[in-house]
Motif scaffolding. Sequence first.
Motif, PDB file in Angstrom:
ATOM      1  N   UNK A 120      32.938  38.770  45.179  1.00 12.16           N
ATOM      2  CA  UNK A 120      33.659  39.783  45.933  1.00 12.16           C
ATOM      3  C   UNK A 120      34.905  39.107  46.485  1.00 12.16           C
ATOM      4  N   UNK A 121      36.066  39.751  46.277  1.00 12.07           N
ATOM      5  CA  UNK A 121      37.320  39.048  46.562  1.00 12.07           C
ATOM      6  C   UNK A 121      38.414  40.044  46.920  1.00 12.07           C
ATOM      7  N   UNK A 122      39.150  39.724  47.965  1.00  9.18           N
ATOM      8  CA  UNK A 122      40.333  40.511  48.319  1.00  9.18           C
ATOM      9  C   UNK A 122      41.544  39.888  47.641  1.00  9.18           C
ATOM     10  N   UNK A 123      42.303  40.719  46.933  1.00  9.29           N
ATOM     11  CA  UNK A 123      43.462  40.240  46.190  1.00  9.29           C
ATOM     12  C   UNK A 123      44.743  40.813  46.779  1.00  9.29           C
ATOM     13  N   UNK A 124      45.705  39.944  47.031  1.00  5.28           N
ATOM     14  CA  UNK A 124      47.023  40.405  47.428  1.00  5.28           C
ATOM     15  C   UNK A 124      47.664  41.155  46.265  1.00  5.28           C
ATOM     16  N   UNK A 125      48.658  41.980  46.522  1.00  4.46           N
ATOM     17  CA  UNK A 125      49.205  42.839  45.463  1.00  4.46           C
ATOM     18  C   UNK A 125      49.560  42.117  44.178  1.00  4.46           C
ATOM     19  N   UNK A 126      50.277  40.994  44.266  1.00 11.35           N
ATOM     20  CA  UNK A 126      50.688  40.300  43.048  1.00 11.35           C
ATOM     21  C   UNK A 126      49.486  39.768  42.284  1.00 11.35           C
ATOM     22  N   UNK A 127      48.501  39.231  43.007  1.00 10.35           N
ATOM     23  CA  UNK A 127      47.311  38.705  42.346  1.00 10.35           C
ATOM     24  C   UNK A 127      46.515  39.820  41.689  1.00 10.35           C
ATOM     25  N   UNK A 128      46.423  40.967  42.359  1.00 12.40           N
ATOM     26  CA  UNK A 128      45.703  42.095  41.777  1.00 12.40           C
ATOM     27  C   UNK A 128      46.375  42.576  40.498  1.00 12.40           C
ATOM     28  N   UNK A 129      47.700  42.643  40.518  1.00 11.47           N
ATOM     29  CA  UNK A 129      48.434  43.081  39.337  1.00 11.47           C
ATOM     30  C   UNK A 129      48.268  42.100  38.185  1.00 11.47           C
TER      31      UNK A 129
END
Length: 536
Positions: free
Chosen positions: A88-97
């Motif tokens: 389970x991981x929270x991704x900042x916008x650039x990492x998510x993209x």
Amino acid sequence: MQKDTKRNLFVAATYGAVLLLGLLLGQNYADDNRQSGTSTLLPLGLGHTGKVQRMIDLIESNYVDSVEVSRLQDLAIGEIVAQLDPYSEYLYPQAALRQRQALEGSFEGIGIEYYKVNDTLITVGLIAGGPAQQAGLRVGDRLIAINGDTIAGVNITEKAIDEKIRGRLGTPVTILVSRNGQALPQPINITRKRVEVSSVDAAYIIDSAMAYIKISRFGAKTAEDFTQALAQLKKAGAKRLIVDLRENGGGYFDAATALASQFFNDKELLVYTEGAHEPRTDYYSTADGLFGTGALAVLIDEQSASASEIVAGAVQDLERGIIVGRRSFGKGLVQEQFGFGDGSALNLTVARYYTPSGRCIQKTYPKNHAILKSPTLETATVVGTEQSESSGWQEPQSRHPQRANRPVLTGGGIAPDVWTPVNGLDTSAWYKRIRRGNLIEEYVYGYLAKSVPAYSVENFLEKYNLPDWAYSDFLTYVKTRGITYSAHEARAGKPRICTDMEALLGRFYFGSEAFFRVRNRSDETLAIAINALSGE
């Protein structure tokens, strides 16, 4: 969870999936996944209390100094997610993209792969038919300037280069290059387009009846790419198949089940999922597979995770083929990605998955579960027909009763039917330092790789051998980088390192498949699989 769900179900520790596209420049990552909400502030109510959001609101309204509220929210989310499981991981916008685009297998850009040597970017790969290749850029070109800004010899960061090349679909980028030691008189003009990247790295006939397919990740088009490659190999006469899932960190759940379906008849149970908020859902093969009969081997290792383990688990439990290699990583958890309006996302574990016989191959993880984020090769020795691995979190092993002909081991990961040893060089401190420093790549691209030779890929694969002086020269280069070695280490390392260099040259000259065909010539695990299938 319905079988045809469109939600993004991840079974990957995506360390493996992002490596390839991380090298591809010019990406303008589009948000292809659904977004929930439009606010850039993320709601963080816990249960019915909303304490976290209430606290942030109080700080924003009453704190003595101005604060960046979004940063406080990110910190709170990170701390909450850290209390869950390793995936389970929270991704900042650039990492998510970046993560989504890596798995989608396409991006908007120019389709170039580069390597930085002596503060100069060298083009080491081009996407076939991509914008850069169509515009005239060649493998071996050295990048001097982008859009008029000098990038060679100025110690520019990769992030800065990426920002110069990335842009919207249809927009231009100009690149000034040096070719064969001479700067071209005019820059090359390239228009950014959508570029497709296959997750099938290599597919070829080993001999008259045996085929090999290497899969790097399970993306949106993996099953389609695999099926096309397999159909071509069958036309060429393949009756035995080796599927290489080593170093494959996983990807989309649906891609794994779709690919596994090619090995079975219709309506075979491949895997099922279940969680506290997710009722049991069974996933079956959807039609008679393209390779429903014929000898089959699947190669795995310590870095084969999640989606790779789904395929290997189905093949093993249903006795469709043999699993060759070393115990896989052991990731039996399924993540769903929830997007936020600012482009950030939460990969949340929603279920466990189970192989057809009911095994959950998830390793137990310690409280400090961050160590499981990046699987590393553990020291291993062969004991009889099975392998003993030194690992701080090795699972207890027992025989699973359901499989009649070849009982399987339970515990974390998929235990292979045929074990292969770790190459001793992989555990050598000297070789590890060379690999960590990327010294083989630096030497090959900086000193050996020249313009594409006149001979064909067939001649290269059959006849090319590294010049006698190259290894000695490489050892001298290693010393200049502060790495010492003994005479024994140098002798022991020569076969493997020379193969590494020859494979990189094959990739530089002829592409990804040549890399694997060269490397596979001395691959012990592949040789064992070939021998095992030859008798079937």
